[in-house]
Design a protein around this motif. Structure first.
Motif, PDB file in Angstrom:
ATOM      1  N   LEU A 141      -9.478  30.541 -33.609  1.00 54.09           N
ATOM      2  CA  LEU A 141      -9.857  31.933 -33.796  1.00 54.09           C
ATOM      3  C   LEU A 141      -9.874  32.264 -35.279  1.00 54.09           C
ATOM      4  CD1 LEU A 141      -7.765  33.518 -30.940  1.00 54.09           C
ATOM      5  CD2 LEU A 141     -10.175  32.906 -30.930  1.00 54.09           C
ATOM      6  N   MET A 142     -10.993  32.824 -35.731  1.00 55.02           N
ATOM      7  CA  MET A 142     -11.143  33.204 -37.130  1.00 55.02           C
ATOM      8  C   MET A 142     -11.009  34.714 -37.249  1.00 55.02           C
ATOM      9  SD  MET A 142     -14.258  30.734 -38.246  1.00 55.02           S
ATOM     10  CE  MET A 142     -14.098  31.182 -39.941  1.00 55.02           C
ATOM     11  N   GLU A 143     -10.485  35.165 -38.368  1.00 56.32           N
ATOM     12  CA  GLU A 143     -10.333  36.595 -38.609  1.00 56.32           C
ATOM     13  C   GLU A 143     -11.711  37.210 -38.840  1.00 56.32           C
ATOM     14  OE1 GLU A 143      -8.088  39.400 -41.857  1.00 56.32           O
ATOM     15  OE2 GLU A 143      -7.310  37.408 -41.449  1.00 56.32           O
ATOM     16  N   PRO A 144     -12.014  38.350 -38.236  1.00 55.19           N
ATOM     17  CA  PRO A 144     -13.339  38.951 -38.429  1.00 55.19           C
ATOM     18  C   PRO A 144     -13.547  39.371 -39.883  1.00 55.19           C
ATOM     19  CG  PRO A 144     -11.895  40.459 -37.252  1.00 55.19           C
ATOM     20  CD  PRO A 144     -11.173  39.151 -37.365  1.00 55.19           C
ATOM     21  N   VAL A 145     -14.761  39.185 -40.354  1.00 49.58           N
ATOM     22  CA  VAL A 145     -15.102  39.527 -41.726  1.00 49.58           C
ATOM     23  C   VAL A 145     -15.407  41.025 -41.789  1.00 49.58           C
ATOM     24  CG1 VAL A 145     -16.695  39.053 -43.614  1.00 49.58           C
ATOM     25  CG2 VAL A 145     -16.025  37.224 -42.067  1.00 49.58           C
ATOM     26  N   PRO A 146     -14.802  41.760 -42.723  1.00 54.81           N
ATOM     27  CA  PRO A 146     -15.069  43.204 -42.804  1.00 54.81           C
ATOM     28  C   PRO A 146     -16.495  43.478 -43.271  1.00 54.81           C
ATOM     29  CG  PRO A 146     -13.651  42.508 -44.602  1.00 54.81           C
ATOM     30  CD  PRO A 146     -13.825  41.329 -43.698  1.00 54.81           C
ATOM     31  N   ARG A 147     -17.032  44.590 -42.832  1.00 58.12           N
ATOM     32  CA  ARG A 147     -18.396  44.974 -43.198  1.00 58.12           C
ATOM     33  C   ARG A 147     -18.399  45.667 -44.545  1.00 58.12           C
ATOM     34  NH1 ARG A 147     -21.845  47.079 -38.545  1.00 58.12           N
ATOM     35  NH2 ARG A 147     -23.255  46.949 -40.266  1.00 58.12           N
ATOM     36  N   ASP A 148     -19.533  45.577 -45.254  1.00 56.43           N
ATOM     37  CA  ASP A 148     -19.600  46.191 -46.575  1.00 56.43           C
ATOM     38  C   ASP A 148     -20.624  47.330 -46.654  1.00 56.43           C
ATOM     39  OD1 ASP A 148     -21.903  44.673 -46.454  1.00 56.43           O
ATOM     40  OD2 ASP A 148     -21.244  43.239 -47.963  1.00 56.43           O
ATOM     41  N   TYR A 149     -21.515  47.489 -45.702  1.00 54.97           N
ATOM     42  CA  TYR A 149     -22.452  48.617 -45.597  1.00 54.97           C
ATOM     43  C   TYR A 149     -23.338  48.773 -46.836  1.00 54.97           C
ATOM     44  CZ  TYR A 149     -19.163  49.738 -41.887  1.00 54.97           C
ATOM     45  OH  TYR A 149     -18.354  49.679 -40.795  1.00 54.97           O
ATOM     46  N   VAL A 150     -23.808  47.663 -47.414  1.00 54.74           N
ATOM     47  CA  VAL A 150     -24.611  47.729 -48.637  1.00 54.74           C
ATOM     48  C   VAL A 150     -25.977  48.357 -48.363  1.00 54.74           C
ATOM     49  CG1 VAL A 150     -25.756  46.350 -50.412  1.00 54.74           C
ATOM     50  CG2 VAL A 150     -23.419  45.851 -49.774  1.00 54.74           C
ATOM     51  N   LEU A 181      -9.702  39.823 -47.931  1.00 59.69           N
ATOM     52  CA  LEU A 181     -10.238  40.563 -46.788  1.00 59.69           C
ATOM     53  C   LEU A 181      -9.611  41.938 -46.643  1.00 59.69           C
ATOM     54  CD1 LEU A 181     -10.557  37.715 -44.151  1.00 59.69           C
ATOM     55  CD2 LEU A 181     -12.259  38.592 -45.745  1.00 59.69           C
ATOM     56  N   ALA A 182      -8.360  42.107 -47.064  1.00 57.77           N
ATOM     57  CA  ALA A 182      -7.724  43.428 -46.984  1.00 57.77           C
ATOM     58  C   ALA A 182      -8.388  44.391 -47.963  1.00 57.77           C
ATOM     59  CB  ALA A 182      -6.235  43.314 -47.279  1.00 57.77           C
ATOM     60  N   GLY A 183      -8.641  43.945 -49.176  1.00 54.66           N
ATOM     61  CA  GLY A 183      -9.326  44.789 -50.158  1.00 54.66           C
ATOM     62  C   GLY A 183     -10.756  45.084 -49.753  1.00 54.66           C
ATOM     63  N   ALA A 184     -11.431  44.079 -49.192  1.00 51.19           N
ATOM     64  CA  ALA A 184     -12.809  44.279 -48.732  1.00 51.19           C
ATOM     65  C   ALA A 184     -12.859  45.288 -47.600  1.00 51.19           C
ATOM     66  CB  ALA A 184     -13.403  42.952 -48.281  1.00 51.19           C
ATOM     67  N   SER A 185     -11.881  45.228 -46.713  1.00 51.29           N
ATOM     68  CA  SER A 185     -11.835  46.185 -45.607  1.00 51.29           C
ATOM     69  C   SER A 185     -11.601  47.603 -46.120  1.00 51.29           C
ATOM     70  CB  SER A 185     -10.737  45.786 -44.627  1.00 51.29           C
ATOM     71  OG  SER A 185     -10.622  46.732 -43.605  1.00 51.29           O
ATOM     72  N   THR A 186     -10.714  47.751 -47.102  1.00 50.37           N
ATOM     73  CA  THR A 186     -10.431  49.078 -47.663  1.00 50.37           C
ATOM     74  C   THR A 186     -11.667  49.666 -48.333  1.00 50.37           C
ATOM     75  OG1 THR A 186      -8.143  48.426 -48.029  1.00 50.37           O
ATOM     76  CG2 THR A 186      -8.937  50.337 -49.250  1.00 50.37           C
ATOM     77  N   TYR A 187     -12.321  48.872 -49.183  1.00 49.34           N
ATOM     78  CA  TYR A 187     -13.522  49.360 -49.852  1.00 49.34           C
ATOM     79  C   TYR A 187     -14.656  49.611 -48.848  1.00 49.34           C
ATOM     80  CZ  TYR A 187     -11.721  48.468 -54.552  1.00 49.34           C
ATOM     81  OH  TYR A 187     -11.001  48.496 -55.717  1.00 49.34           O
ATOM     82  N   GLY A 188     -14.764  48.762 -47.836  1.00 40.99           N
ATOM     83  CA  GLY A 188     -15.803  48.942 -46.824  1.00 40.99           C
ATOM     84  C   GLY A 188     -15.611  50.219 -46.019  1.00 40.99           C
ATOM     85  N   GLN A 189     -14.359  50.523 -45.656  1.00 43.99           N
ATOM     86  CA  GLN A 189     -14.101  51.760 -44.917  1.00 43.99           C
ATOM     87  C   GLN A 189     -14.368  52.989 -45.783  1.00 43.99           C
ATOM     88  OE1 GLN A 189     -13.486  52.160 -41.667  1.00 43.99           O
ATOM     89  NE2 GLN A 189     -13.844  49.956 -41.546  1.00 43.99           N
ATOM     90  N   SER A 190     -14.045  52.907 -47.071  1.00 44.82           N
ATOM     91  CA  SER A 190     -14.351  54.021 -47.978  1.00 44.82           C
ATOM     92  C   SER A 190     -15.855  54.225 -48.093  1.00 44.82           C
ATOM     93  CB  SER A 190     -13.761  53.756 -49.360  1.00 44.82           C
ATOM     94  OG  SER A 190     -12.362  53.659 -49.295  1.00 44.82           O
ATOM     95  N   ALA A 191     -16.604  53.130 -48.202  1.00 42.99           N
ATOM     96  CA  ALA A 191     -18.061  53.227 -48.266  1.00 42.99           C
ATOM     97  C   ALA A 191     -18.627  53.816 -46.980  1.00 42.99           C
ATOM     98  CB  ALA A 191     -18.665  51.851 -48.528  1.00 42.99           C
ATOM     99  N   LYS A 192     -18.068  53.430 -45.837  1.00 42.76           N
ATOM    100  CA  LYS A 192     -18.539  53.957 -44.554  1.00 42.76           C
ATOM    101  C   LYS A 192     -18.320  55.459 -44.472  1.00 42.76           C
ATOM    102  CE  LYS A 192     -17.718  53.472 -39.593  1.00 42.76           C
ATOM    103  NZ  LYS A 192     -16.895  52.784 -38.580  1.00 42.76           N
ATOM    104  N   LYS A 193     -17.127  55.927 -44.862  1.00 42.60           N
ATOM    105  CA  LYS A 193     -16.831  57.356 -44.815  1.00 42.60           C
ATOM    106  C   LYS A 193     -17.736  58.142 -45.763  1.00 42.60           C
ATOM    107  CE  LYS A 193     -12.055  56.566 -43.497  1.00 42.60           C
ATOM    108  NZ  LYS A 193     -10.673  56.480 -43.938  1.00 42.60           N
ATOM    109  N   LEU A 194     -17.949  57.613 -46.976  1.00 41.80           N
ATOM    110  CA  LEU A 194     -18.834  58.297 -47.919  1.00 41.80           C
ATOM    111  C   LEU A 194     -20.268  58.326 -47.412  1.00 41.80           C
ATOM    112  CD1 LEU A 194     -17.405  56.958 -51.278  1.00 41.80           C
ATOM    113  CD2 LEU A 194     -17.391  59.325 -50.501  1.00 41.80           C
ATOM    114  N   ASN A 195     -20.713  57.257 -46.759  1.00 44.91           N
ATOM    115  CA  ASN A 195     -22.061  57.235 -46.189  1.00 44.91           C
ATOM    116  C   ASN A 195     -22.215  58.265 -45.080  1.00 44.91           C
ATOM    117  OD1 ASN A 195     -23.452  55.292 -47.701  1.00 44.91           O
ATOM    118  ND2 ASN A 195     -22.414  53.656 -46.614  1.00 44.91           N
ATOM    119  N   ILE A 196     -21.201  58.393 -44.236  1.00 47.17           N
ATOM    120  CA  ILE A 196     -21.264  59.384 -43.154  1.00 47.17           C
ATOM    121  C   ILE A 196     -21.334  60.796 -43.733  1.00 47.17           C
ATOM    122  CG2 ILE A 196     -19.925  60.402 -41.266  1.00 47.17           C
ATOM    123  CD1 ILE A 196     -18.962  57.553 -40.610  1.00 47.17           C
TER     124      ILE A 196
END
Length: 124
Positions: free
Chosen positions: A35-44, A79-94
């Protein structure tokens, strides 16, 4: 990037048989998934779209910056930093999409009201 489990092959001999002999290529194999850890999304792409077409108060551009940071963290295997930045990008996009859509709707309503009052004044 595929997120499916990678299979691992292990050659095993039955217990009690062929003790001391080497494993043959035709022996029993047991496969277990890793089992591999899921890769966080970046929403580029979403951030790029928002920065080009729906950019109220530069929210789309800021989301684009966070998306690039998330992609950089993902490449650096953080991956923890990528997840944090990705969630911030998602919220700003919304927020950018919501504010942009509300601005467009409000502009259309104000234009309709303005032109309807202008037509009633000109045509008594």
């Amino acid at each position: 990037m595929e997120n499916y489990p990678q299979s691992v092959s292990i050659n095993m001999q039955p217990y009690g048989k062929n003790q001391g002999s080497a494993a043959t290529p035709f022996s029993h194999t047991v496969t277990s998934p890793v089992l591999m850890e899921p890769v966080p999304r970046d929403y580029v792409l979403w951030s790029f779209f928002n920065s080009m077409f729906c950019n109220p108060c530069c929210l789309g551009f800021i989301a684009f910056i966070y998306s690039i940071k998330a992609r950089d963290r993902k490449i650096a295997q953080d991956l923890a930093g990528a997840s944090t930045y990705g969630q911030s990008a998602k919220k700003l996009n919304i927020i950018a999409v919501c504010v942009g859509v509300l601005t467009i709707i409000l502009s259309i309503v104000l234009l309709v009201v303005y032109f309807s009052t202008l037509l009633t004044i000109l045509n008594p």
